[in-house]
Write a protein that holds these residues in place. Structure first.
Motif, PDB file in Angstrom:
ATOM      1  N   ASN A  44     -30.743   5.197 -33.469  1.00 31.50           N
ATOM      2  CA  ASN A  44     -30.553   3.904 -33.351  1.00 31.50           C
ATOM      3  C   ASN A  44     -30.634   3.154 -34.672  1.00 31.50           C
ATOM      4  O   ASN A  44     -31.341   3.675 -35.692  1.00 31.50           O
ATOM      5  CB  ASN A  44     -31.282   3.220 -32.264  1.00 31.50           C
ATOM      6  CG  ASN A  44     -31.018   3.502 -30.696  1.00 31.50           C
ATOM      7  OD1 ASN A  44     -30.250   3.390 -30.096  1.00 31.50           O
ATOM      8  ND2 ASN A  44     -31.934   4.551 -30.671  1.00 31.50           N
ATOM      9  N   ASP A  45     -29.903   2.019 -34.951  1.00 30.08           N
ATOM     10  CA  ASP A  45     -29.916   1.490 -36.362  1.00 30.08           C
ATOM     11  C   ASP A  45     -30.794   0.065 -36.349  1.00 30.08           C
ATOM     12  O   ASP A  45     -30.632  -0.718 -35.552  1.00 30.08           O
ATOM     13  CB  ASP A  45     -28.438   1.101 -36.440  1.00 30.08           C
ATOM     14  CG  ASP A  45     -28.374   0.367 -37.907  1.00 30.08           C
ATOM     15  OD1 ASP A  45     -29.425   0.463 -38.630  1.00 30.08           O
ATOM     16  OD2 ASP A  45     -27.252   0.271 -38.512  1.00 30.08           O
ATOM     17  N   GLU A  55     -31.237  -1.948 -38.650  1.00 34.85           N
ATOM     18  CA  GLU A  55     -30.331  -2.957 -39.300  1.00 34.85           C
ATOM     19  C   GLU A  55     -28.889  -2.644 -39.163  1.00 34.85           C
ATOM     20  O   GLU A  55     -28.215  -2.254 -40.201  1.00 34.85           O
ATOM     21  CB  GLU A  55     -30.834  -3.024 -40.941  1.00 34.85           C
ATOM     22  CG  GLU A  55     -32.302  -3.390 -41.071  1.00 34.85           C
ATOM     23  CD  GLU A  55     -32.561  -3.821 -42.582  1.00 34.85           C
ATOM     24  OE1 GLU A  55     -32.374  -4.674 -43.098  1.00 34.85           O
ATOM     25  OE2 GLU A  55     -33.069  -2.776 -43.180  1.00 34.85           O
ATOM     26  N   PRO A  56     -28.203  -3.158 -38.091  1.00 36.89           N
ATOM     27  CA  PRO A  56     -26.918  -2.871 -37.709  1.00 36.89           C
ATOM     28  C   PRO A  56     -25.759  -3.423 -38.540  1.00 36.89           C
ATOM     29  O   PRO A  56     -24.558  -2.921 -38.797  1.00 36.89           O
ATOM     30  CB  PRO A  56     -26.699  -2.850 -36.404  1.00 36.89           C
ATOM     31  CG  PRO A  56     -27.698  -3.983 -35.923  1.00 36.89           C
ATOM     32  CD  PRO A  56     -28.991  -3.810 -36.936  1.00 36.89           C
ATOM     33  N   LEU A  75     -25.558  -2.311 -44.501  1.00 34.55           N
ATOM     34  CA  LEU A  75     -25.321  -0.760 -44.865  1.00 34.55           C
ATOM     35  C   LEU A  75     -25.872  -0.459 -46.313  1.00 34.55           C
ATOM     36  O   LEU A  75     -25.220  -1.132 -47.270  1.00 34.55           O
ATOM     37  CB  LEU A  75     -23.637  -0.377 -45.024  1.00 34.55           C
ATOM     38  CG  LEU A  75     -23.584   0.983 -45.303  1.00 34.55           C
ATOM     39  CD1 LEU A  75     -23.931   2.058 -44.420  1.00 34.55           C
ATOM     40  CD2 LEU A  75     -21.999   0.906 -45.643  1.00 34.55           C
ATOM     41  N   SER A 130     -34.684   2.893 -46.876  1.00 33.77           N
ATOM     42  CA  SER A 130     -33.951   2.149 -45.779  1.00 33.77           C
ATOM     43  C   SER A 130     -32.470   2.506 -45.942  1.00 33.77           C
ATOM     44  O   SER A 130     -31.516   2.107 -45.475  1.00 33.77           O
ATOM     45  CB  SER A 130     -33.935   0.643 -45.905  1.00 33.77           C
ATOM     46  OG  SER A 130     -33.568   0.103 -47.121  1.00 33.77           O
ATOM     47  N   ASP A 176     -29.114   4.357 -45.640  1.00 34.85           N
ATOM     48  CA  ASP A 176     -28.479   5.002 -44.367  1.00 34.85           C
ATOM     49  C   ASP A 176     -27.491   6.115 -44.864  1.00 34.85           C
ATOM     50  O   ASP A 176     -27.270   6.899 -43.975  1.00 34.85           O
ATOM     51  CB  ASP A 176     -27.363   3.955 -43.916  1.00 34.85           C
ATOM     52  CG  ASP A 176     -28.021   2.725 -43.313  1.00 34.85           C
ATOM     53  OD1 ASP A 176     -28.807   2.500 -42.459  1.00 34.85           O
ATOM     54  OD2 ASP A 176     -27.937   1.450 -44.057  1.00 34.85           O
ATOM     55  N   TYR A 228     -27.990   9.861 -38.294  1.00 31.02           N
ATOM     56  CA  TYR A 228     -27.515   8.789 -38.824  1.00 31.02           C
ATOM     57  C   TYR A 228     -26.095   8.593 -39.000  1.00 31.02           C
ATOM     58  O   TYR A 228     -25.534   7.359 -39.079  1.00 31.02           O
ATOM     59  CB  TYR A 228     -28.183   8.859 -40.603  1.00 31.02           C
ATOM     60  CG  TYR A 228     -29.185   8.302 -40.855  1.00 31.02           C
ATOM     61  CD1 TYR A 228     -30.602   8.708 -39.889  1.00 31.02           C
ATOM     62  CD2 TYR A 228     -29.781   7.670 -41.803  1.00 31.02           C
ATOM     63  CE1 TYR A 228     -31.766   8.415 -40.085  1.00 31.02           C
ATOM     64  CE2 TYR A 228     -31.085   7.132 -41.898  1.00 31.02           C
ATOM     65  CZ  TYR A 228     -31.969   7.607 -41.262  1.00 31.02           C
ATOM     66  OH  TYR A 228     -33.394   7.435 -41.421  1.00 31.02           O
ATOM     67  N   ARG A 273     -24.458   6.198 -36.365  1.00 27.82           N
ATOM     68  CA  ARG A 273     -24.644   4.906 -36.504  1.00 27.82           C
ATOM     69  C   ARG A 273     -23.088   4.218 -36.728  1.00 27.82           C
ATOM     70  O   ARG A 273     -22.568   4.568 -37.566  1.00 27.82           O
ATOM     71  CB  ARG A 273     -25.561   4.458 -37.519  1.00 27.82           C
ATOM     72  CG  ARG A 273     -27.008   4.826 -37.482  1.00 27.82           C
ATOM     73  CD  ARG A 273     -27.899   4.485 -38.696  1.00 27.82           C
ATOM     74  NE  ARG A 273     -29.341   4.831 -38.401  1.00 27.82           N
ATOM     75  CZ  ARG A 273     -30.441   4.546 -39.302  1.00 27.82           C
ATOM     76  NH1 ARG A 273     -30.230   4.295 -40.564  1.00 27.82           N
ATOM     77  NH2 ARG A 273     -31.620   4.944 -38.903  1.00 27.82           N
ATOM     78  N   LYS A 332     -22.096   1.767 -38.328  1.00 23.06           N
ATOM     79  CA  LYS A 332     -21.835   1.165 -39.555  1.00 23.06           C
ATOM     80  C   LYS A 332     -21.357   2.375 -40.468  1.00 23.06           C
ATOM     81  O   LYS A 332     -20.600   2.361 -41.240  1.00 23.06           O
ATOM     82  CB  LYS A 332     -22.836   0.264 -40.212  1.00 23.06           C
ATOM     83  CG  LYS A 332     -24.051   0.970 -40.363  1.00 23.06           C
ATOM     84  CD  LYS A 332     -25.139   0.080 -40.676  1.00 23.06           C
ATOM     85  CE  LYS A 332     -26.787   0.792 -40.881  1.00 23.06           C
ATOM     86  NZ  LYS A 332     -27.648  -0.061 -41.204  1.00 23.06           N
TER      87      LYS A 332
END
Length: 312
Positions: free
Chosen positions: A95-96, A98-99, A102, A146, A148, A279, A282, A284
């Motif tokens: 899960n993300d 900070e959706p 990026l 952080s 991605d 990842y 996700r 994004k």
């Protein structure tokens, strides 16, 4: 059941611990069995093995329910913490947090000369997504950042990460048009009259490139640490640089650099998208990967048709 070794230095069977955790949480072997889609007998057997391993009963068996013993209560408290931590870790991967943001990490040279000039296209396609691009040569520790997704240039073998091929590249010599005119450089055989700008990174070895194409080079009295500086040297009329097509193409289009000769080497290194497996699920990251793969496919069309390409 006798199990050798120091129990303080070994872990009991994980399946037994998980079955115990579910039974303790639900207060029933049958309820745990229904939750885990196994039989109540399987739950009972695993818990008995765990009790034998620990050398103490964990439940008082009653007619319609089970009640934790004092030792079972201690173990339940710690399995709650342990499995909760594991579940949180799985959640963070799949899960993300900070959706709408990026964070990308890539090489300074690729960022400056290839990615950044194209980012307007991605921003227009995904205006609600904020983007951070970090430029560094080192591969990120995803646990401590952080980030991605990483874009890296290499063989795609990075411990603990999933690597997805993005695109190949070409290596060929380039220089400023003024330098070309001053030294009359038109074919790779003319490189013996040139000052060759070196790069200390092993994938940009002039000696290997010249050997592969069967040519001789001039003096190599100038070297830099990184493709950014090598290209800047060529742009500053300092000599001939061995450049990646991905970095030098835009400057050829602008008339700031020219290619010497019609021979290129396709190196063993490629560009890869790298991240923990989860990842890539996700949303994004999916959007960015789709976009950059299309950009890479389009860029592949800029490979000059007249080039003779040698596998490196």
């Amino acid at each position: 059941m006798s199990i050798p070794g120091d129990p303080h230095k070994r872990m009991p069977p994980l399946q037994g611990l998980y079955y115990f955790y579910q039974a303790a949480h639900l207060g029933s072997f049958k309820a745990a069995a229904d939750t885990l889609f196994v039989t109540a007998a399987a739950i009972s057997q695993q818990i008995r093995l765990l009790e034998e391993w620990l050398g103490t009963p964990l439940f008082y068996r009653q007619h319609r329910k089970v009640v934790l013993t004092p030792e079972g209560a201690i173990l339940f408290e710690h399995t709650q913490q342990g499995f909760s931590s594991i579940q949180n870790g799985v959640w963070l991967i799949n899960n993300d947090p900070e959706p709408h943001r990026l964070a990308l990490s890539t090489l300074p040279s690729f960022s400056q000369h290839w990615l950044v000039p194209r980012m307007t296209s991605f921003r227009e396609a995904h205006p609600s997504l904020s983007v951070l691009v970090e430029s560094k040569n080192e591969l990120n520790s995803f646990e401590k950042s952080s980030v991605d997704l990483c874009i890296r240039y290499g063989k795609g073998q990075y411990a603990g990460l999933t690597s997805q091929w993005l695109m190949d590249d070409l290596l060929y010599p380039v220089c400023h048009p003024l330098y070309q005119a001053q030294h009359q450089l038109h074919t790779v055989d003319d490189l013996q009259r040139a000052h060759l700008i070196g790069d200390i990174w092993p994938d940009m070895d002039w000696g290997r490139w010249l050997s592969l194409v069967g040519a001789r080079g001039g003096c190599s009295a100038l070297a830099y640490d990184g493709a950014n500086y090598v290209l800047e040297g060529a742009l500053s009329v300092q000599g001939v640089a061995l450049a990646r097509h991905s970095l030098a193409h835009r400057y050829q289009e602008e008339g700031k650099l020219v290619r010497i000769g019609n021979i290129a080497v396709r190196p063993a290194f490629r560009y890869h998208l790298c991240a923990p497996e989860g990842y890539f699920r996700r949303e994004k990251v999916i959007q960015f990967c789709e976009w950059i793969r299309q950009q890479a496919d389009d860029f592949r069309q800029t490979w000059p048709a007249e080039l003779t390409i040698i596998e490196g």
